[in-house]
Motif scaffolding. Structure first.
Motif, PDB file in Angstrom:
ATOM      1  N   GLY A  45      -4.310  -4.966   6.143  1.00 38.49           N
ATOM      2  CA  GLY A  45      -5.172  -4.073   6.920  1.00 38.49           C
ATOM      3  C   GLY A  45      -4.812  -4.007   8.393  1.00 38.49           C
TER       4      GLY A  45
ATOM      5  N   HIS B 224       5.047  -3.793   6.246  1.00 36.04           N
ATOM      6  CA  HIS B 224       4.452  -3.595   4.919  1.00 36.04           C
ATOM      7  C   HIS B 224       3.425  -4.684   4.619  1.00 36.04           C
ATOM      8  CE1 HIS B 224       4.754  -4.397   0.453  1.00 36.04           C
ATOM      9  NE2 HIS B 224       4.388  -3.136   0.443  1.00 36.04           N
TER      10      HIS B 224
ATOM     11  N   THR C 139      -2.006  -0.383  10.492  1.00 34.36           N
ATOM     12  CA  THR C 139      -1.822   0.698   9.527  1.00 34.36           C
ATOM     13  C   THR C 139      -1.416   1.999  10.223  1.00 34.36           C
ATOM     14  OG1 THR C 139      -4.195   1.022   9.642  1.00 34.36           O
ATOM     15  CG2 THR C 139      -3.384  -0.243   7.780  1.00 34.36           C
TER      16      THR C 139
ATOM     17  N   GLN D 115       0.350  -4.301   6.800  1.00 34.28           N
ATOM     18  CA  GLN D 115      -0.482  -3.181   6.345  1.00 34.28           C
ATOM     19  C   GLN D 115      -1.271  -3.552   5.089  1.00 34.28           C
ATOM     20  OE1 GLN D 115       2.059   0.341   6.414  1.00 34.28           O
ATOM     21  NE2 GLN D 115       1.824   0.465   8.641  1.00 34.28           N
ATOM     22  N   ARG D 116      -0.683  -4.377   4.220  1.00 33.20           N
ATOM     23  CA  ARG D 116      -1.428  -4.891   3.063  1.00 33.20           C
ATOM     24  C   ARG D 116      -2.636  -5.699   3.528  1.00 33.20           C
ATOM     25  NH1 ARG D 116      -0.717  -3.333  -2.114  1.00 33.20           N
ATOM     26  NH2 ARG D 116      -1.222  -5.415  -2.846  1.00 33.20           N
TER      27      ARG D 116
END
Lengths: 305, 305
Positions: B262, B256, B265, B259-260
């Motif tokens: 970038g 998570h 993803t 993915q924040r």
């Protein structure tokens, strides 16, 4: 870089959601323990109608009790949301007034029944009044990193509020991650942008650990030049007016980390750990903090049990 | 910088301390969910005597079941502690052998009944055997950041083991924070020193969240060029042979966060969140992960309930 400051907001942000009313004497004992630990600023309560936040019913009395006995270098702060609260805070001797505006319209309306613009005008007026009376003021932007209702918050929306604060001469500015949406990249970006507006700004950060990122965000904030860290003993916390609530960054965990980095080794971790143990016992449940369960990382071989 | 890899060690490090035996079919279901999520490496078990770690009793069968059906780009790893385990792992088709030496003499003796020096000689011999048989090898230094028994571990002690690995031609090296003593400063320092020994080294990190620093340490590791991150679904974990045990960094929380930022993803967070929910239900208790309780930080306004 200035010395890092710890602003414990556990008595206010930490308790406001708790349903079990904490007796006055217990709060006093907890504050005395915080004072004993050597944290810099203690938020002893908020001045809000007790119908809305019953836990804050005795804020005025708490200030009256602690102010005469506390050391000069410990600052007692209080959160105020409106003129009435400001008046009460003035009367009972609040030293540092904390007040803020939410960058989220929805959060602002739910929390204050005012739009962000209306709330900003009110806060600027209140901050001026407090300063005229010789009190210190910290102005904040709530939901600065995202909102439980609205999702992402545009950076420009946050910076517009910060800019208004700076233009009005208020340079002690906190960015509050009310919903816990911040991540380290966003923290760096936003605090860098704030500093670009005025290099003399003194920034504070206020992170919630909703998504497990509180400590990582605090480190990113420090690297971005933030000098004041808001946190709650035992990791208590969570705003009753947001959608998904998570506790504040845990004071003793943050102090423990800073001390591993050679910072603020003057703060006494022991009283903070004992406080968290007491608070956990008081509420009868395990709290989010780590270090109160484990003790600090051993710096020498532990003795055999 | 190479693409970051996620190495989920939940089936091994996550489960080995759990007293409730996880049935074979449940483990298979959990591994299939991990495969479905798109994590890169899955540690499906360890090859240790079932008397010592009963939870690992069916490791061989798990590899036999999953290997024929798994996609080629997902790697199944297994932990081996001795020659007998290596043999079992060879027989059942382990693709990536993980093996290591503790930088703490006390931990080494308790875990393997060998001194660090004896264990190192054995691991180097085992690693050569595995490579000769065409298997991949990751060698590790356990207790690299401190030891529950010994306290701080000298950097030179860790680097001597890393140097022995590098001299023997093993460049896939993991530093494991078995006791959770790492802090971001120490992480940076140690991985920088490893890279100075050989810039071609491929480093992995393995953090436990004992003191609440797992995510912050992972970020520091990434900044120091680490490309492989060991973590456990739901934040399960804790070594039975250390003094104070804390769970592994939580896979879905780490994904998570990445993915924040970038990164990665392509990994599907949903299966990881559902897995953590299932695992929490299986054990009948709340687990340390954050995101499985909250869902990811909303990237758009959440719909009204």
């Amino acid at each position: 870089m200035s010395r890092l400051q710890i602003h414990d907001v556990g008595l206010r942000d930490g308790l406001q959601m708790e349903k079990t009313q904490v007796p006055f004497d217990t709060k006093i004992h907890w504050i005395r323990t915080l004072i004993d630990s050597g944290v810099d600023i203690i938020q002893a309560g908020s001045f809000v109608h007790p119908k809305l936040v019953p836990q804050m019913v005795d804020s005025d009395r708490i200030f009256q009790e602690i102010l005469p006995e506390k050391p000069r270098d410990v600052v007692l702060s209080g959160l105020v949301l409106n003129e009435k609260g400001l008046e009460r805070g003035m009367d009972c001797g609040v030293e540092l007034f904390c007040m803020g505006v939410s960058a989220s319209e929805t959060h602002s309306l739910k929390n204050t029944r005012m739009t962000t613009e209306q709330a900003l005008a009110q806060i600027l007026s209140m901050a001026r009044t407090a300063e005229e009376e010789g009190r210190s003021v910290q102005v904040s932007v709530q939901s600065a990193f995202g909102c439980g209702y609205e999702g992402p918050i545009e950076k420009q929306k946050v910076l517009a509020i910060v800019d208004a604060y700076l233009n009005a001469g208020f340079r002690n500015i906190s960015l509050a991650d009310t919903a816990g949406h911040a991540d380290p990249g966003r923290v760096t970006e936003l605090f860098d942008s704030v500093r670009e507006l005025d290099p003399r700004v003194e920034t504070a950060c206020h992170f919630h650990n909703t998504y497990g990122l509180g400590i990582a965000n605090s480190l990113a904030a420090r690297e971005a030049g933030v000098t004041c860290f808001e946190a709650s003993f035992a990791g208590l916390g969570g705003c009753p007016f947001t959608a998904v609530a998570g506790g504040n960054v845990c004071t003793e965990d943050l102090v423990h980390l800073f001390q591993r980095m050679g910072l603020r080794t003057d703060i006494r971790l022991d009283p903070l750990v004992h406080l968290a143990e007491e608070v956990s016992e008081f509420f009868g449940r395990e709290l989010p903090g780590s270090v109160y369960k484990t003790g600090p990382i051993p710096s020498s071989p532990p003795s055999e049990p």
